[in-house]
Write an enzyme that holds these catalytic residues in place. Structure first.
Site, mmCIF file in Angstrom:
data_model
loop_
_atom_site.group_PDB
_atom_site.id
_atom_site.type_symbol
_atom_site.label_atom_id
_atom_site.label_comp_id
_atom_site.label_asym_id
_atom_site.label_seq_id
_atom_site.Cartn_x
_atom_site.Cartn_y
_atom_site.Cartn_z
ATOM 1 N N ASP A 1 0.853 -1.194 0.000
ATOM 2 C CA ASP A 1 0.000 0.000 0.000
ATOM 3 C C ASP A 1 0.884 1.237 0.000
ATOM 4 O O ASP A 1 1.788 1.347 0.828
ATOM 5 C CB ASP A 1 -0.948 0.008 1.215
ATOM 6 C CG ASP A 1 -2.125 0.957 1.008
ATOM 7 O OD1 ASP A 1 -1.909 2.095 0.538
ATOM 8 O OD2 ASP A 1 -3.271 0.561 1.296
ATOM 9 N N ASN B 1 -10.046 7.691 7.503
ATOM 10 C CA ASN B 1 -9.951 6.232 7.412
ATOM 11 C C ASN B 1 -10.325 5.557 8.733
ATOM 12 O O ASN B 1 -10.633 4.369 8.768
ATOM 13 C CB ASN B 1 -8.506 5.793 7.113
ATOM 14 C CG ASN B 1 -7.957 6.301 5.790
ATOM 15 O OD1 ASN B 1 -6.776 6.519 5.666
ATOM 16 N ND2 ASN B 1 -8.816 6.496 4.809
ATOM 17 N N LEU B 2 -10.221 6.314 9.836
ATOM 18 C CA LEU B 2 -10.181 5.670 11.153
ATOM 19 C C LEU B 2 -11.489 5.018 11.564
ATOM 20 O O LEU B 2 -11.486 4.162 12.434
ATOM 21 C CB LEU B 2 -9.733 6.693 12.219
ATOM 22 C CG LEU B 2 -8.342 7.310 11.983
ATOM 23 C CD1 LEU B 2 -8.000 8.280 13.105
ATOM 24 C CD2 LEU B 2 -7.267 6.247 11.860
ATOM 25 N N LYS C 1 0.646 3.438 5.402
ATOM 26 C CA LYS C 1 -0.254 2.380 5.869
ATOM 27 C C LYS C 1 0.431 1.031 5.995
ATOM 28 O O LYS C 1 0.241 0.318 6.986
ATOM 29 C CB LYS C 1 -1.439 2.243 4.916
ATOM 30 C CG LYS C 1 -2.472 3.326 5.080
ATOM 31 C CD LYS C 1 -3.704 3.019 4.244
ATOM 32 C CE LYS C 1 -4.712 4.158 4.397
ATOM 33 N NZ LYS C 1 -5.909 3.930 3.574
ATOM 34 N N ASP D 1 -8.963 -0.249 -4.009
ATOM 35 C CA ASP D 1 -10.172 0.550 -4.174
ATOM 36 C C ASP D 1 -10.222 1.191 -5.556
ATOM 37 O O ASP D 1 -10.895 2.180 -5.747
ATOM 38 C CB ASP D 1 -10.268 1.626 -3.083
ATOM 39 C CG ASP D 1 -9.148 2.643 -3.192
ATOM 40 O OD1 ASP D 1 -8.175 2.392 -3.916
ATOM 41 O OD2 ASP D 1 -9.258 3.700 -2.548
ATOM 42 N N CYS E 1 -14.035 -12.277 -16.798
ATOM 43 C CA CYS E 1 -15.192 -13.085 -17.217
ATOM 44 C C CYS E 1 -16.472 -12.473 -16.641
ATOM 45 O O CYS E 1 -17.524 -12.508 -17.270
ATOM 46 C CB CYS E 1 -15.063 -14.523 -16.737
ATOM 47 S SG CYS E 1 -13.563 -15.353 -17.326
ATOM 48 N N CYS F 1 -14.926 4.633 -2.069
ATOM 49 C CA CYS F 1 -15.535 4.915 -0.766
ATOM 50 C C CYS F 1 -15.543 6.407 -0.462
ATOM 51 O O CYS F 1 -16.476 6.931 0.136
ATOM 52 C CB CYS F 1 -14.779 4.193 0.341
ATOM 53 S SG CYS F 1 -14.983 2.421 0.296
ATOM 54 N N CYS G 1 -5.962 18.531 -6.279
ATOM 55 C CA CYS G 1 -7.104 18.137 -5.433
ATOM 56 C C CYS G 1 -6.698 18.437 -3.988
ATOM 57 O O CYS G 1 -5.954 19.378 -3.727
ATOM 58 C CB CYS G 1 -7.447 16.664 -5.637
ATOM 59 S SG CYS G 1 -6.105 15.542 -5.206
#
Lengths: 77, 370
Positions: free
Chosen positions: B54, B62-63, B78, B122, B166, B180, B322
């Site tokens: 990661d 996140n917590l 992380k 993600d 597939c 998320c 961002c």
């Protein structure tokens, strides 16, 4: 009658997790056309059809009373 | 072995099964919402080697779902933090830390040295990369993903079963499927989905129990309706994965990296001071702050960028930003794929823009990672 289930983002776009169609298109391709007319916002999304819990192709036939699900990929993790 | 007494007593495990777990090498890609429970349960069960991949840092948002991390870990890597926390618990497990994202340049090497891959990412770009590398190397991977209250779990590329392609042959554009950070998530949902993934990994290693390797398990935690969708293995999709030139993708990544998809705030400031004209693009959502006067330009949220890219001028050098630099990096890659000549992403995002601003406010910081 065909029961249609929408999963993930698709349910948010259609505004319902499921709906019932009175007339039943007999193939996935025909059903796709009918659903895109009914819910144009699905057009831009990527998803698969499952007929009776088996992922289906465009030419898969839909028997009366079948359960059809529209399944998108999920990204979150 | 007292530590494992309660599972060794199970007929599906026994001393032999426990030895199999101890000998196993598992690659966990992503140490976020799914990765935390996967790592925790696999380490506790006695899996001998866990490699944690990661490249993200812990964010305060996140917590509520990534339970290996605490308030004091915000800003730390992380992968290293997860390994540290798990080592503190005294598990019989060797942890390997890879503090970068799985990409074309390292995917095959990492996957080749493990028995099973756990897909806790993600983003779909990485998911197709995991799939294709696993098909090429003949490795199974245990997939997990979620959208709000719903999750998907599957064991792909195992014992003649289907691959991810597939199930979903059409690779969606980045931003078409929300993460998320964009869609929102209740903390227990990745907890349940990740725990299901860990269950499948353990059964796979033990060679016992029925695996979801013939389709996708779909869990809806809002309605508690769970379904299994069967998926057929599709030779054409398998061939597509097998024939993908991952080395060429790695070369492309290297070009992007050397062309510098990233730009430090100081460099941007100097370039603008020299009178260079940069097309500025903010890919945060409309309600996100702080707004930086010096960086005002176009505003197109990442999830709309693919559809609205024509609002921009592809020939102009473009600087994307961002909150922290994660979404803008994705946006920069997308614009490069769309043929924009020069695209750079502001390293560290508006968080890293202290210059000549009265108050670099850190309110409404959003996070893009799992």
């Amino acid at each position: 009658m065909t029961r249609i289930l929408y999963f993930g983002m698709l349910a948010e776009r259609t505004g319902a997790a499921q709906e019932t169609l009175d007339t039943t298109p007999t193939t996935v391709a025909a059903l796709r056309d009918a659903l895109l007319l009914r819910h144009p916002s699905l057009q831009e999304l990527s998803f698969r059809f499952a007929v009776d819990q088996q992922l289906a192709d465009e030419d898969t036939t839909i028997a009366p009373g079948a359960e059809v699900a529209l399944l998108p990929p999920f990204a979150g993790g | 072995m007292d530590r494992y007494a309660r599972q060794i007593v199970l007929p599906q495990v026994g001393a032999e099964g426990q030895a199999r777990l101890a000998a196993a090498r598992v690659l966990v890609v992503g140490a976020g919402g799914l990765g935390c429970p996967v790592l925790h349960y696999l380490a506790a069960a006695g899996v001998g080697h866990l490699c944690i991949v990661d490249g993200d840092q812990v964010d305060v948002t996140n917590l509520h779902r990534q339970l290996l991390y605490g308030t004091a870990d915000v800003g730390k890597g992380k992968a290293a933090t997860a390994a540290h926390r798990l080592r503190e618990q005294g598990f019989d497990c060797a942890f390997e830390v890879v503090g970068e994202h799985l990409r074309a340049h390292n995917a095959r090497e990492l996957i080749a040295h493990h028995d099973v891959v756990v897909d806790c990412t993600d983003d779909l770009f990485t998911r197709y990369l995991i799939n294709d590398a696993c098909v090429q190397l003949g490795k199974p991977f245990v997939h997990g993903s979620l959208h709000r209250f719903a999750g998907q779990v599957a064991v792909f590329n195992h014992a003649g079963g289907p691959t991810y392609r597939c199930a979903f042959p059409q690779e969606p554009g980045q931003g078409q499927v929300p993460s998320c950070a964009e869609a929102g998530v209740l903390g227990v949902v990745p907890g349940v989905v990740g725990t299901l993934q860990a269950t499948e990994v353990l059964k796979l290693l033990l060679g016992n129990g029925g695996l979801v390797n013939d389709g996708i398990l779909l869990v809806d935690l809002l309605t508690q309706e769970h379904r299994r969708m069967k998926v057929r293995r599709d030779a054409q999709q398998e061939a597509k994965a097998r024939l993908r030139d991952i080395d060429a993708d790695a070369a492309h990544e290297a070009v992007c990296a050397s062309g510098g998809t990233g730009m430090a705030p100081q460099e941007l400031q100097q370039r603008m001071d020299r009178g260079e004209h940069w097309q500025l693009l903010d890919v945060r959502q409309a309600d996100e702050t702080p707004r930086i006067a010096a960086l005002e330009g176009h505003r197109i949220p990442l999830d709309q960028l693919e559809q609205r890219a024509q609002e921009l001028e592809p020939a102009l050098p473009t600087l994307v930003y961002c909150t922290s630099g994660v979404r803008s990096r994705k946006a920069a890659q997308m614009l490069q794929r769309l043929g924009f000549a020069t695209v750079r992403s502001l390293n560290g995002g508006v968080h890293a823009w202290p210059m000549r601003e009265p108050e670099p406010v850190l309110s409404t910081a959003r996070n893009e990672s799992a």
